[in-house]
Design a protein around this motif. Structure first.
Motif, PDB file in Angstrom:
ATOM      1  N   MET A  92      96.035  14.731  42.552  1.00 36.75           N
ATOM      2  CA  MET A  92      95.729  14.338  43.930  1.00 36.75           C
ATOM      3  C   MET A  92      94.436  15.013  44.346  1.00 36.75           C
ATOM      4  SD  MET A  92      98.027  14.403  47.421  1.00 36.75           S
ATOM      5  CE  MET A  92      98.074  16.194  47.600  1.00 36.75           C
ATOM      6  N   ARG A  93      93.466  14.213  44.800  1.00 40.21           N
ATOM      7  CA  ARG A  93      92.158  14.737  45.174  1.00 40.21           C
ATOM      8  C   ARG A  93      91.709  14.066  46.463  1.00 40.21           C
ATOM      9  NH1 ARG A  93      88.743  12.944  40.972  1.00 40.21           N
ATOM     10  NH2 ARG A  93      89.862  14.376  39.593  1.00 40.21           N
ATOM     11  N   ASP A  94      91.547  14.864  47.510  1.00 39.95           N
ATOM     12  CA  ASP A  94      91.117  14.353  48.809  1.00 39.95           C
ATOM     13  C   ASP A  94      92.028  13.235  49.315  1.00 39.95           C
ATOM     14  OD1 ASP A  94      89.002  16.122  48.743  1.00 39.95           O
ATOM     15  OD2 ASP A  94      87.637  14.664  47.834  1.00 39.95           O
ATOM     16  N   LYS A 142      77.853  25.190  62.904  1.00 41.21           N
ATOM     17  CA  LYS A 142      78.369  24.462  64.073  1.00 41.21           C
ATOM     18  C   LYS A 142      79.815  24.834  64.385  1.00 41.21           C
ATOM     19  CE  LYS A 142      75.397  20.381  63.883  1.00 41.21           C
ATOM     20  NZ  LYS A 142      74.877  20.562  65.247  1.00 41.21           N
ATOM     21  N   ARG A 143      80.654  24.938  63.340  1.00 36.58           N
ATOM     22  CA  ARG A 143      82.049  25.375  63.486  1.00 36.58           C
ATOM     23  C   ARG A 143      82.841  24.465  64.434  1.00 36.58           C
ATOM     24  NH1 ARG A 143      81.905  31.851  64.202  1.00 36.58           N
ATOM     25  NH2 ARG A 143      84.034  31.600  63.432  1.00 36.58           N
ATOM     26  N   THR A 144      82.547  23.171  64.416  1.00 40.72           N
ATOM     27  CA  THR A 144      83.297  22.201  65.202  1.00 40.72           C
ATOM     28  C   THR A 144      84.207  21.395  64.281  1.00 40.72           C
ATOM     29  OG1 THR A 144      81.562  20.531  64.978  1.00 40.72           O
ATOM     30  CG2 THR A 144      81.417  22.020  66.874  1.00 40.72           C
ATOM     31  N   LYS A 145      85.139  20.654  64.867  1.00 43.21           N
ATOM     32  CA  LYS A 145      86.055  19.845  64.064  1.00 43.21           C
ATOM     33  C   LYS A 145      85.307  18.769  63.287  1.00 43.21           C
ATOM     34  CE  LYS A 145      90.266  20.511  66.784  1.00 43.21           C
ATOM     35  NZ  LYS A 145      91.337  19.845  67.558  1.00 43.21           N
ATOM     36  N   LYS A 181      84.206  18.659  54.513  1.00 42.89           N
ATOM     37  CA  LYS A 181      85.226  18.194  53.584  1.00 42.89           C
ATOM     38  C   LYS A 181      84.778  16.927  52.865  1.00 42.89           C
ATOM     39  CE  LYS A 181      90.160  17.070  53.390  1.00 42.89           C
ATOM     40  NZ  LYS A 181      91.409  16.908  54.182  1.00 42.89           N
ATOM     41  N   ARG A 182      84.040  16.080  53.573  1.00 44.59           N
ATOM     42  CA  ARG A 182      83.595  14.811  52.996  1.00 44.59           C
ATOM     43  C   ARG A 182      82.537  15.007  51.917  1.00 44.59           C
ATOM     44  NH1 ARG A 182      82.568  12.713  57.484  1.00 44.59           N
ATOM     45  NH2 ARG A 182      80.301  12.978  57.542  1.00 44.59           N
TER      46      ARG A 182
END
Length: 385
Positions: A166-168, A231-234, A241-242
């Motif tokens: 399982m990957r991403d 930035k440390r935002t969502k 991650k992308r």
């Protein structure tokens, strides 16, 4: 010879995807339980460990008989690999500390780590491009998969285990392919290959495969990651991650292209391939602070392995040589001195006056050494009987 083919699973429903994810979690939790027993009791042989944990794995983690056996084998293989790696790297105080640290705790498996399947719990239907796979929620039949035409052709010769990965959030099956290994031909000389960071590979024919494009891409990705981390935002975390595997995929693709060119050139001219033995180079080489990122992202081992397996499939002999002084020795008169290497790109012999591109000179030395090793009797030399 053994190679692998990767296919992407396309679960037809959310239930099927959840069942596959739950299966990986259950198998890896069972593997952690078996690993603790193996570490505590020293039972790392398959038959002995299976006798100790088999019934517990089936009862506590809702595993079938064959999945429980696969889990035990995965744990035993992990301990065997750890032992081999520690034995190979047990040199000096750093190696001793690493060995002590690794031996002080059991091996831990991630919950999404790969799980091996055999033909009893995984069935392939190559005509319809589907698989039937065991899960903790029961066997799921007719799960579609997609792959390249080349991978589908390779799957016709599939043998042995396949790993569920399982990957991403996506599921893949990595299958082992057992191909007949062609006989090595007797080479008419060798194509030397000098590996580097500025120029990824330079052949003794004078062909230079520059690393400028790859290094520029890596610098851009480093700047992008630093910007998103600040930035440390969502949304920044989603973007991180992308793109987290994009750089490694790019470098892997470039290495495949370069390896294919090298092997094709050697095969077309009926030559072997000479490579430097660069094992342990990161421990031997010191780099300045601004150069460390470039040094440690240099995928020379991957490129070398790609050249080796592609050459093996084509029957091209590969010889590894000692890399010492390949950049300081003149390929014309064999004079060796550190001042011969004028700059990164320029070689000027202080004895005979020969002027060459430094990497081209090094690759010619590698070709000479590979030919000498072959003449003395290389390990992988074909039989003349």
């Amino acid at each position: 010879m053994k190679i692998v083919a990767q296919v992407k699973l396309l679960p037809v429903s959310v239930h099927d995807a959840d069942a596959l994810a739950a299966t990986l979690r259950a198998c890896n939790r069972a593997a952690n339980s078996a690993s603790e027993v193996a570490f505590r009791t020293g039972k790392v042989r398959r038959n002995v460990l299976q006798e100790a944990v088999y019934h517990r794995l089936k009862a506590d983690f809702d595993l079938g008989a064959q999945p429980a056996v696969r889990v035990v084998k995965k744990v035993c293989d992990a301990y065997a690999t750890l032992k081999a790696n520690l034995k190979a790297g047990n040199h000096g105080p750093v190696g001793s500390k690493r060995r002590a640290r690794a031996e002080s705790k059991p091996i831990v498996f991630r919950e999404d780590a790969a799980q091996p399947y055999d033909d009893r719990i995984l069935t392939w239907n190559l005509d319809q491009c589907t698989v039937s796979v065991w899960t903790v929620a029961g066997r799921i039949k007719h799960v579609p998969f997609v792959c390249s035409p080349e991978a589908l052709k390779l799957l016709q010769q599939r043998k042995g285990e396949s790993d569920l990965v399982m990957r991403d959030g996506m599921f893949f099956l990595i299958a082992t392919i057992d191909l007949p290994e062609p006989a090595l031909y007797e080479p008419r000389g060798f194509l030397g290959v000098d590996l580097g960071i500025i120029n990824i590979a330079t052949t003794s024919d004078g062909q230079i495969m520059s690393g400028r494009r790859t290094n520029r891409y890596r610098r851009r990705m480093n700047r992008l990651r630093a910007k998103l981390q600040r930035k440390r935002t969502k949304s920044a975390k989603r973007a991180l991650k992308r793109v987290r595997r994009r750089e490694s995929r790019y470098a892997t693709q470039r290495n495949h292209i370069i390896a294919k060119k090298i092997v094709h050139t050697a095969e077309r001219t009926s030559r072997g391939i000479g490579l430097e033995d660069l094992s342990g180079i990161r421990q031997r080489v010191t780099a300045r602070k601004h150069q460390r990122s470039r040094l440690h992202s240099w995928a020379f081992a991957q490129l070398g392995s790609f050249v080796e397996y592609k050459a093996q499939r084509a029957g091209v002999p590969v010889v590894h040589v000692d890399p010492r002084n390949t950049s300081r020795q003149c390929s014309e008169c064999w004079h060796t001195h550190r001042t011969n290497r004028v700059s990164q790109a320029r070689f000027a012999c202080r004895s005979c006056g020969a002027v060459l591109h430094a990497d081209h000179n090094g690759s010619r030395n590698i070709a000479h050494r590979a030919d000498a090793v072959w003449q003395r009797g290389a390990v992988n030399r074909p039989s003349t009987a």
